[in-house]
Design a protein around this motif. Structure first.
Motif, PDB file in Angstrom:
ATOM      1  N   ASN A 166       0.804  -1.224   0.000  1.00 32.64           N
ATOM      2  CA  ASN A 166       0.000   0.000   0.000  1.00 32.64           C
ATOM      3  C   ASN A 166       0.837   1.275   0.000  1.00 32.64           C
ATOM      4  OD1 ASN A 166       0.957   0.034   2.614  1.00 32.64           O
ATOM      5  ND2 ASN A 166      -1.051   0.087   3.592  1.00 32.64           N
ATOM      6  N   ALA A 167       2.146   1.156  -0.234  1.00 31.86           N
ATOM      7  CA  ALA A 167       3.004   2.330  -0.340  1.00 31.86           C
ATOM      8  C   ALA A 167       4.129   2.030  -1.311  1.00 31.86           C
ATOM      9  CB  ALA A 167       3.571   2.719   1.026  1.00 31.86           C
ATOM     10  N   ALA A 168       4.689   3.083  -1.898  1.00 31.71           N
ATOM     11  CA  ALA A 168       5.771   2.897  -2.869  1.00 31.71           C
ATOM     12  C   ALA A 168       7.057   2.457  -2.202  1.00 31.71           C
ATOM     13  CB  ALA A 168       6.001   4.193  -3.643  1.00 31.71           C
ATOM     14  N   THR A 169       7.257   2.874  -0.956  1.00 30.04           N
ATOM     15  CA  THR A 169       8.459   2.475  -0.221  1.00 30.04           C
ATOM     16  C   THR A 169       8.261   1.107   0.404  1.00 30.04           C
ATOM     17  OG1 THR A 169       7.656   3.608   1.766  1.00 30.04           O
ATOM     18  CG2 THR A 169       9.116   4.855   0.283  1.00 30.04           C
ATOM     19  N   PHE A 170       9.358   0.357   0.545  1.00 31.13           N
ATOM     20  CA  PHE A 170       9.290  -0.937   1.214  1.00 31.13           C
ATOM     21  C   PHE A 170       8.998  -0.731   2.694  1.00 31.13           C
ATOM     22  CE2 PHE A 170      11.344  -4.441   3.509  1.00 31.13           C
ATOM     23  CZ  PHE A 170      10.763  -5.533   2.888  1.00 31.13           C
ATOM     24  N   GLU A 171       9.821   0.074   3.349  1.00 30.36           N
ATOM     25  CA  GLU A 171       9.628   0.356   4.768  1.00 30.36           C
ATOM     26  C   GLU A 171       8.356   1.172   4.969  1.00 30.36           C
ATOM     27  OE1 GLU A 171      12.117   3.694   3.088  1.00 30.36           O
ATOM     28  OE2 GLU A 171      11.862   1.532   2.810  1.00 30.36           O
ATOM     29  N   GLY A 172       7.577   0.821   5.993  1.00 33.97           N
ATOM     30  CA  GLY A 172       6.340   1.534   6.276  1.00 33.97           C
ATOM     31  C   GLY A 172       5.159   1.106   5.449  1.00 33.97           C
ATOM     32  N   SER A 173       5.317   0.099   4.605  1.00 35.23           N
ATOM     33  CA  SER A 173       4.193  -0.364   3.777  1.00 35.23           C
ATOM     34  C   SER A 173       3.640  -1.679   4.319  1.00 35.23           C
ATOM     35  CB  SER A 173       4.637  -0.547   2.327  1.00 35.23           C
ATOM     36  OG  SER A 173       5.547  -1.626   2.198  1.00 35.23           O
ATOM     37  N   GLU A 174       2.392  -1.945   3.975  1.00 36.73           N
ATOM     38  CA  GLU A 174       1.729  -3.199   4.353  1.00 36.73           C
ATOM     39  C   GLU A 174       1.436  -4.008   3.093  1.00 36.73           C
ATOM     40  OE1 GLU A 174       1.387  -4.319   7.256  1.00 36.73           O
ATOM     41  OE2 GLU A 174       0.942  -2.763   8.725  1.00 36.73           O
ATOM     42  N   GLY A 175       1.751  -5.305   3.133  1.00 39.89           N
ATOM     43  CA  GLY A 175       1.471  -6.178   2.013  1.00 39.89           C
ATOM     44  C   GLY A 175      -0.013  -6.368   1.795  1.00 39.89           C
ATOM     45  N   LEU A 176      -0.426  -6.361   0.525  1.00 37.34           N
ATOM     46  CA  LEU A 176      -1.834  -6.499   0.156  1.00 37.34           C
ATOM     47  C   LEU A 176      -2.056  -7.803  -0.609  1.00 37.34           C
ATOM     48  CD1 LEU A 176      -2.477  -2.899  -1.244  1.00 37.34           C
ATOM     49  CD2 LEU A 176      -2.958  -3.740   1.072  1.00 37.34           C
ATOM     50  N   PRO A 177      -3.210  -8.457  -0.395  1.00 41.59           N
ATOM     51  CA  PRO A 177      -3.513  -9.645  -1.201  1.00 41.59           C
ATOM     52  C   PRO A 177      -3.934  -9.242  -2.605  1.00 41.59           C
ATOM     53  CG  PRO A 177      -5.359  -9.148   0.223  1.00 41.59           C
ATOM     54  CD  PRO A 177      -4.276  -8.159   0.574  1.00 41.59           C
ATOM     55  N   PHE A 178      -3.805 -10.174  -3.533  1.00 44.34           N
ATOM     56  CA  PHE A 178      -4.179  -9.960  -4.919  1.00 44.34           C
ATOM     57  C   PHE A 178      -4.515 -11.307  -5.518  1.00 44.34           C
ATOM     58  CE2 PHE A 178       0.341 -10.637  -4.585  1.00 44.34           C
ATOM     59  CZ  PHE A 178       0.633 -11.555  -5.581  1.00 44.34           C
ATOM     60  N   VAL A 179      -5.002 -11.307  -6.736  1.00 46.60           N
ATOM     61  CA  VAL A 179      -5.224 -12.563  -7.464  1.00 46.60           C
ATOM     62  C   VAL A 179      -4.743 -12.365  -8.898  1.00 46.60           C
ATOM     63  CG1 VAL A 179      -7.158 -13.352  -6.048  1.00 46.60           C
ATOM     64  CG2 VAL A 179      -7.611 -11.937  -8.066  1.00 46.60           C
ATOM     65  N   PHE A 180      -4.233 -13.436  -9.494  1.00 48.65           N
ATOM     66  CA  PHE A 180      -3.952 -13.412 -10.926  1.00 48.65           C
ATOM     67  C   PHE A 180      -5.250 -13.727 -11.664  1.00 48.65           C
ATOM     68  CE2 PHE A 180       0.524 -14.628  -9.632  1.00 48.65           C
ATOM     69  CZ  PHE A 180       1.062 -13.388  -9.943  1.00 48.65           C
ATOM     70  N   ASP A 181      -5.530 -12.953 -12.713  1.00 46.80           N
ATOM     71  CA  ASP A 181      -6.792 -13.207 -13.405  1.00 46.80           C
ATOM     72  C   ASP A 181      -6.801 -14.550 -14.115  1.00 46.80           C
ATOM     73  OD1 ASP A 181      -5.147 -12.478 -15.531  1.00 46.80           O
ATOM     74  OD2 ASP A 181      -6.123 -10.538 -15.821  1.00 46.80           O
ATOM     75  N   HIS A 182      -5.605 -15.081 -14.456  1.00 49.94           N
ATOM     76  CA  HIS A 182      -5.545 -16.451 -14.975  1.00 49.94           C
ATOM     77  C   HIS A 182      -4.121 -16.990 -14.856  1.00 49.94           C
ATOM     78  CE1 HIS A 182      -4.118 -14.168 -18.455  1.00 49.94           C
ATOM     79  NE2 HIS A 182      -3.517 -15.273 -18.843  1.00 49.94           N
ATOM     80  N   PHE A 183      -4.010 -18.272 -14.623  1.00 46.36           N
ATOM     81  CA  PHE A 183      -2.736 -18.990 -14.613  1.00 46.36           C
ATOM     82  C   PHE A 183      -3.019 -20.478 -14.662  1.00 46.36           C
ATOM     83  CE2 PHE A 183      -3.845 -18.493 -10.136  1.00 46.36           C
ATOM     84  CZ  PHE A 183      -3.555 -19.730  -9.576  1.00 46.36           C
ATOM     85  N   ASP A 184      -1.996 -21.262 -14.955  1.00 45.68           N
ATOM     86  CA  ASP A 184      -2.107 -22.722 -14.928  1.00 45.68           C
ATOM     87  C   ASP A 184      -1.586 -23.235 -13.591  1.00 45.68           C
ATOM     88  OD1 ASP A 184      -3.120 -22.779 -17.503  1.00 45.68           O
ATOM     89  OD2 ASP A 184      -1.162 -23.126 -18.426  1.00 45.68           O
ATOM     90  N   PHE A 185      -2.269 -24.213 -13.034  1.00 47.06           N
ATOM     91  CA  PHE A 185      -1.874 -24.807 -11.758  1.00 47.06           C
ATOM     92  C   PHE A 185      -1.356 -26.225 -12.007  1.00 47.06           C
ATOM     93  CE2 PHE A 185      -2.799 -27.306  -7.933  1.00 47.06           C
ATOM     94  CZ  PHE A 185      -2.194 -26.526  -6.954  1.00 47.06           C
ATOM     95  N   LEU A 186      -0.125 -26.499 -11.490  1.00 48.68           N
ATOM     96  CA  LEU A 186       0.502 -27.808 -11.731  1.00 48.68           C
ATOM     97  C   LEU A 186       0.817 -28.572 -10.449  1.00 48.68           C
ATOM     98  CD1 LEU A 186       2.051 -25.629 -14.043  1.00 48.68           C
ATOM     99  CD2 LEU A 186       2.199 -27.921 -14.999  1.00 48.68           C
ATOM    100  N   GLY A 187       0.359 -28.084  -9.299  1.00 51.21           N
ATOM    101  CA  GLY A 187       0.505 -28.830  -8.063  1.00 51.21           C
ATOM    102  C   GLY A 187       1.630 -28.341  -7.166  1.00 51.21           C
ATOM    103  N   PRO A 188       1.721 -28.909  -5.959  1.00 46.07           N
ATOM    104  CA  PRO A 188       2.742 -28.500  -4.995  1.00 46.07           C
ATOM    105  C   PRO A 188       4.117 -29.072  -5.324  1.00 46.07           C
ATOM    106  CG  PRO A 188       1.412 -30.264  -4.080  1.00 46.07           C
ATOM    107  CD  PRO A 188       0.792 -29.909  -5.404  1.00 46.07           C
ATOM    108  N   GLU A 189       5.142 -28.414  -4.797  1.00 50.89           N
ATOM    109  CA  GLU A 189       6.512 -28.898  -4.929  1.00 50.89           C
ATOM    110  C   GLU A 189       7.297 -28.456  -3.708  1.00 50.89           C
ATOM    111  OE1 GLU A 189      10.248 -29.037  -8.092  1.00 50.89           O
ATOM    112  OE2 GLU A 189       8.909 -27.315  -8.110  1.00 50.89           O
ATOM    113  N   THR A 190       8.271 -29.274  -3.270  1.00 53.37           N
ATOM    114  CA  THR A 190       9.114 -28.922  -2.136  1.00 53.37           C
ATOM    115  C   THR A 190      10.388 -28.237  -2.612  1.00 53.37           C
ATOM    116  OG1 THR A 190      10.350 -31.006  -2.113  1.00 53.37           O
ATOM    117  CG2 THR A 190       8.257 -30.946  -0.892  1.00 53.37           C
ATOM    118  N   GLU A 191      11.045 -27.553  -1.697  1.00 52.07           N
ATOM    119  CA  GLU A 191      12.315 -26.916  -2.027  1.00 52.07           C
ATOM    120  C   GLU A 191      13.361 -27.961  -2.398  1.00 52.07           C
ATOM    121  OE1 GLU A 191      15.519 -23.710  -0.160  1.00 52.07           O
ATOM    122  OE2 GLU A 191      13.756 -24.295   0.996  1.00 52.07           O
ATOM    123  N   ALA A 192      13.340 -29.129  -1.740  1.00 53.10           N
ATOM    124  CA  ALA A 192      14.292 -30.197  -2.074  1.00 53.10           C
ATOM    125  C   ALA A 192      14.084 -30.662  -3.512  1.00 53.10           C
ATOM    126  CB  ALA A 192      14.134 -31.364  -1.103  1.00 53.10           C
TER     127      ALA A 192
END
Length: 386
Positions: free
Chosen positions: A329-355
């Motif tokens: 909600n702000a142009a600066t990193f410091e002092g800003s709060e993260g906002l939720p969003f959605v992608f209007d479309h994408f393909d989903f291929l399932g979960p994956e682990t870092e390993a």
């Protein structure tokens, strides 16, 4: 005094005593939700609320308070939306307790509970949330918090386009993971404590095996940029907007090389080469770790959705090539709060682990491609942008 009058007084006193015994002592804490949650649809097809509950043990002589449970109620319901045990709280509270130890909030200290609520499918989003926590205090005395109401934000999350042109991407350290360096990172500056990366993720390029690096790499510690699937890919505007901040010319680190401590908890200290777009009033899209010399835009430029901004790289606080993406909600990193969003479309291929990202453990196999709309990818899932 007559026997009847004395009896009435005695009965009255006994009733008062029984009521006093039945009531639990109220916990001497301050409890608040610093940033109201907004409901959003995740890539699991369910609606979620994500927020932080700050608990401060106010007095210096109270002794430690040990939360035994947390129940969250929607509106005036008598049945909680969600209940968390002491074991659950140990996993979702920071500072984290020692392994297998319960949460304990010392006198004068604060704990942050990262609350993730999955609403029943088809259910209504509550207007308000109420919190009930039972604490064990000194001498095993039970104390209660019942309140800390917060009004749920009714703004609809912004629907945006892809930040990258094509490919498969693992949404690493993403929403729902309170242990991530995104949601789990508080930023304190100039009297404010915020979470700019509450819904951020790192988009790591993967191939059909789910690997981040191309075949034939014998020693991943000696990999080059060209060995990484996503390196150099086009980074594009997720919506029409104006460039509010940008930087180019920062050196890129060698992949998987030791990282220095950032010089500051700001975009300049963390993001390396980056672009910030204002895509709606008070809504800013941040792209970090871009390739040196690749930026195609400057501050003040008007851009269109899909326009090339630069190329994916490894500058700033980054251990491997990827794109860090967030809305705030702000142009600066410091002092800003993260906002939720959605992608209007994408393909989903399932979960994956870092390993699995590095070819370790059980081989990763994509699920049959599902075309998704108006969802936010959750932690450690593989998505595609057609």
């Amino acid at each position: 005094m007559g026997k009847h009058v004395a009896g009435l007084i005695l009965v009255s006193l006994m009733g008062w005593v029984s009521i006093a015994v039945a009531q639990q002592a109220l916990a001497p804490v301050e409890a608040r939700v610093p940033f109201a949650p907004t409901a959003f649809m995740g890539s699991d097809g369910l609606t979620h609320l994500a927020y932080e509950l700050d608990i401060t043990n106010i007095y210096g002589d109270t002794g430690p308070l040990k939360p035994q449970s947390l129940k969250v109620y929607g509106d005036d319901a008598s049945v909680p939306l969600v209940s968390f045990s002491a074991v659950d709280l140990a996993d979702m509270t920071r500072p984290a307790p020692a392994e297998h130890a319960p949460v304990s909030i010392d006198s004068g200290k604060r704990a942050v509970m990262y609350v993730w609520i999955t609403l029943p499918k088809g259910g209504l989003v509550p207007r308000t949330l109420r919190h009930r926590i039972e604490f064990v205090a000194a001498k095993n005395k039970t104390e209660l918090l019942d309140g800390a109401r917060v009004t749920v934000n009714t703004v609809t999350p912004l629907a945006i386009g892809p930040p990258l042109r094509g490919g498969w991407w693992m949404a690493h350290e993403g929403p729902g993971n309170a242990h991530s360096h995104h949601w789990g990172s508080l930023v304190a500056v100039n009297g404010m404590v915020t979470i700019p990366q509450r819904y951020a993720f790192d988009l790591v390029g993967v191939d059909h095996r789910g690997h981040a690096m191309r075949t034939g790499i014998k020693d991943i510690t000696k990999s080059r940029y060209a060995d990484w699937i996503g390196y150099g890919v086009d980074v594009i505007a997720v919506a029409d907007g104006v460039v509010s901040d940008a930087r180019d010319g920062e050196e890129e680190h060698l992949p998987l090389s030791p990282q220095q401590e950032p010089e500051s908890l700001t975009a300049h200290g963390l993001f390396g080469n980056y672009v910030v777009l204002e895509i709606a009033p008070g809504v800013f899209a941040g792209y970090a770790h871009l390739q040196r010399g690749s930026l195609k835009v400057h501050v003040g430029d008007h851009v269109r959705r899909g326009q090339l901004l630069g190329h994916l790289g490894q500058s700033g606080s980054s251990s491997a090539p990827h794109l860090h993406f967030q809305l705030a909600n702000a142009a600066t990193f410091e002092g800003s709060e993260g906002l939720p969003f959605v992608f209007d479309h994408f393909d989903f291929l399932g979960p994956e682990t870092e390993a699995q990202l590095f070819g370790q453990g059980e081989p990763w196999a994509p699920l049959p491609v599902e075309h998704r709309q108006a969802q936010l990818p959750l932690n450690d899932v593989v998505i595609g942008f057609p």
